[in-house]
Design a protein around this motif. Sequence first.
Motif, short mmCIF file in Angstrom:
data_model
loop_
_atom_site.label_atom_id
_atom_site.label_comp_id
_atom_site.label_asym_id
_atom_site.label_seq_id
_atom_site.Cartn_x
_atom_site.Cartn_y
_atom_site.Cartn_z
N ASP A 46 0.87 -1.18 0.00
CA ASP A 46 0.00 0.00 0.00
C ASP A 46 0.91 1.22 0.00
OD1 ASP A 46 -2.28 1.79 0.36
OD2 ASP A 46 -3.34 0.07 1.19
N ARG A 47 0.30 2.40 -0.06
CA ARG A 47 1.09 3.62 -0.16
C ARG A 47 1.74 3.98 1.17
NH1 ARG A 47 -3.48 7.14 -3.05
NH2 ARG A 47 -4.77 5.58 -2.00
N GLN A 48 2.90 4.63 1.08
CA GLN A 48 3.65 5.02 2.27
C GLN A 48 4.07 6.48 2.14
OE1 GLN A 48 6.76 2.09 1.76
NE2 GLN A 48 5.86 0.74 3.32
N THR A 95 0.88 11.94 6.81
CA THR A 95 1.49 10.69 6.39
C THR A 95 0.44 9.61 6.26
OG1 THR A 95 3.27 9.12 6.87
CG2 THR A 95 1.99 9.92 8.74
N LEU A 96 0.71 8.66 5.38
CA LEU A 96 -0.16 7.50 5.18
C LEU A 96 0.35 6.32 6.00
CD1 LEU A 96 -0.58 7.80 1.32
CD2 LEU A 96 -2.46 7.92 2.95
N GLY A 97 -0.57 5.57 6.57
CA GLY A 97 -0.18 4.35 7.27
C GLY A 97 0.57 4.59 8.55
N SER A 121 -5.62 -3.86 3.35
CA SER A 121 -4.95 -2.63 3.82
C SER A 121 -5.80 -1.44 3.45
CB SER A 121 -3.55 -2.51 3.21
OG SER A 121 -3.63 -2.42 1.78
N GLU A 122 -5.51 -0.32 4.11
CA GLU A 122 -6.21 0.92 3.81
C GLU A 122 -5.20 2.05 3.67
OE1 GLU A 122 -8.82 1.93 6.99
OE2 GLU A 122 -7.25 2.04 8.49
N SER A 186 -9.06 1.35 0.13
CA SER A 186 -8.65 0.10 0.75
C SER A 186 -8.51 -0.95 -0.35
CB SER A 186 -9.64 -0.35 1.82
OG SER A 186 -10.92 -0.61 1.26
N ARG A 187 -7.77 -1.99 -0.05
CA ARG A 187 -7.51 -3.00 -1.07
C ARG A 187 -7.18 -4.33 -0.41
NH1 ARG A 187 -2.69 -0.13 -3.93
NH2 ARG A 187 -3.55 1.68 -2.89
#
Length: 270
Positions: A46-48, A95-97, A121-122, A186-187
């Motif tokens: 997922d994205r960071q 920030t993501l995650g 994940s989201e 989400s995925r």
Amino acid sequence: AFLYVFDRLTGEPIWPIVERPVPKGDVPGEWYSPTQPMPTKPPAYDRQGFSSDDLVDFTPELKREAEAAIARYRIGPMFTPPVVSKAEGPIATLTLGAQGAATNWPGGSYDPETGILYVASESSLRPLGLVPPPPGASDLPYHQGTVLTGARRAGGAGSATAGGAGAPGTGDLTVQGLPLVKPPYSRISAIDLTRGKIRWQVPHGATPDLVRNHPALKALDIPPTGRPRNNVGTLATKTLVIAGEGNFGPTPSGTRGAMLRAYDKAPVGQ
């Protein structure tokens, strides 16, 4: 959204985990490690971090509004540290995650016959700002926690202002009511642990009504987005990956509810 894979007998990494340079912060009195350990395989699922490429971009107008909304925030790659929150900026690090981690405790499910892990994940955006603690609450100069904004109490991530792209602690970073982050929200990822590669990914959950029915998007054909804040566990059977939706939303019947979804393990499909 990193998957760390170790030999179950020795604890040694299956693929190298290397120290890579990361941004340093500027909070007075803090020490920052110049590097952080990062796995070389499999790739992040997922994205960071956070960059302008992650902003909502259904239309050029929405993208410009999103860029203006984050103007007083700090953004950067993964491990960009929190900032001391200032009303004039930076208000916080986006920030993501981070606090709402990509996967967190629900984990995934593993098929030992194929060597594939299935994990949900989201892409959840959070503001990370440091503020002075309430009088008498701590001997630390700053903390990231409950803050008071006027008469309103806001928990979670703190910042010096309730304005800007969202109120502190709510994670409600929006543009015209739409998430500040572009979909998928989400995925589910199928990760091949024999090769250290992602085999397939699919958005998880129905596109929310706030996207499907948004006035600014009426003329657009929006592909499935997955559902925001949809951090769930998965169950693998011989042929299927099964996962519920983590919150209420639209269902095929038009009623409000949450679906239990099944995906074909081999191809990408439902």
